[in-house]
Design a protein around this motif. Sequence first.
Motif, PDB file in Angstrom:
ATOM      1  N   GLU A  73       0.834  -1.201   0.000  1.00 23.95           N
ATOM      2  CA  GLU A  73       0.000   0.000   0.000  1.00 23.95           C
ATOM      3  C   GLU A  73       0.870   1.253   0.000  1.00 23.95           C
ATOM      4  O   GLU A  73       2.001   1.239   0.487  1.00 23.95           O
TER       5      GLU A  73
ATOM      6  N   CYS B 161      -2.753   0.181  -3.926  1.00 26.31           N
ATOM      7  CA  CYS B 161      -2.354  -1.151  -3.488  1.00 26.31           C
ATOM      8  C   CYS B 161      -1.858  -1.905  -4.708  1.00 26.31           C
ATOM      9  O   CYS B 161      -2.653  -2.246  -5.592  1.00 26.31           O
TER      10      CYS B 161
ATOM     11  N   TRP C 184     -10.375  -2.958   0.669  1.00 29.44           N
ATOM     12  CA  TRP C 184      -9.744  -2.155   1.700  1.00 29.44           C
ATOM     13  C   TRP C 184     -10.474  -2.330   3.019  1.00 29.44           C
ATOM     14  O   TRP C 184     -11.707  -2.366   3.054  1.00 29.44           O
TER      15      TRP C 184
ATOM     16  N   ARG D  68      -9.957  -1.043   7.385  1.00 30.19           N
ATOM     17  CA  ARG D  68      -9.255  -0.080   8.224  1.00 30.19           C
ATOM     18  C   ARG D  68      -9.398  -0.444   9.688  1.00 30.19           C
ATOM     19  O   ARG D  68     -10.351  -1.115  10.089  1.00 30.19           O
TER      20      ARG D  68
ATOM     21  N   ARG E 171     -10.677  -4.211  13.231  1.00 32.24           N
ATOM     22  CA  ARG E 171     -10.553  -3.933  11.803  1.00 32.24           C
ATOM     23  C   ARG E 171     -11.932  -4.026  11.167  1.00 32.24           C
ATOM     24  O   ARG E 171     -12.703  -4.952  11.452  1.00 32.24           O
TER      25      ARG E 171
ATOM     26  N   TYR F  79      -5.722  -1.051   5.338  1.00 23.25           N
ATOM     27  CA  TYR F  79      -5.092  -2.267   4.855  1.00 23.25           C
ATOM     28  C   TYR F  79      -5.711  -2.720   3.540  1.00 23.25           C
ATOM     29  O   TYR F  79      -6.942  -2.754   3.405  1.00 23.25           O
TER      30      TYR F  79
ATOM     31  N   ASN G  41      -6.497  -5.767   0.972  1.00 22.69           N
ATOM     32  CA  ASN G  41      -6.809  -7.182   1.138  1.00 22.69           C
ATOM     33  C   ASN G  41      -7.042  -7.835  -0.219  1.00 22.69           C
ATOM     34  O   ASN G  41      -7.625  -7.211  -1.111  1.00 22.69           O
TER      35      ASN G  41
ATOM     36  N   TRP H 131      -2.938  -9.802   3.154  1.00 19.39           N
ATOM     37  CA  TRP H 131      -3.009  -8.432   3.667  1.00 19.39           C
ATOM     38  C   TRP H 131      -1.727  -7.678   3.354  1.00 19.39           C
ATOM     39  O   TRP H 131      -0.633  -8.247   3.371  1.00 19.39           O
TER      40      TRP H 131
ATOM     41  N   GLN I 189       0.771  -4.279   4.431  1.00 16.60           N
ATOM     42  CA  GLN I 189       1.349  -3.876   5.714  1.00 16.60           C
ATOM     43  C   GLN I 189       0.583  -2.721   6.356  1.00 16.60           C
ATOM     44  O   GLN I 189       0.773  -2.440   7.537  1.00 16.60           O
ATOM     45  N   GLY I 190      -0.261  -2.078   5.604  1.00 19.69           N
ATOM     46  CA  GLY I 190      -1.066  -0.980   6.122  1.00 19.69           C
ATOM     47  C   GLY I 190      -0.437   0.375   5.858  1.00 19.69           C
ATOM     48  O   GLY I 190       0.785   0.508   5.782  1.00 19.69           O
TER      49      GLY I 190
END
Length: 117
Positions: A6, A22, A36, A38, A45, A96, A98, A107, A109-110
């Motif tokens: 991301e 992403c 996505w 969060r 999450r 994140y 997905n 996933w 890494q955010g």
Amino acid sequence: QVQLVESGGGLVQAGGSLRLSCAASGSIFSIHIMGWYRQAPGKQREFVADMSMSISGNTNYADSVKGRFTISRDNAKNTVYLQMNSLKPEDTAVYYCNALEGVYNYWGQGTQVTVSS
């Protein structure tokens, strides 16, 4: 195996916009949904948006972001985007990426999104 990276997070004032990206690599041809999620501090999450990787490109959005966020894709770049407009302080979270490939869930890494009031 699928790898997701991301980018695009940051600090923005309320009412502003950000676009998250992403980039997917690996066994991307087997991915059938990308989306996505969060996670805000102290919270679980949660789902934000997703998109079918089929020709239909069907999309789904959480009620809290409908009309403000748009998910899209660039097949040539193997990239999914999340355009976020009219951002609110409550949108502050780690976002994140997905990918769902069969029964496997991948996933990224955010990326941090912070919306100041």
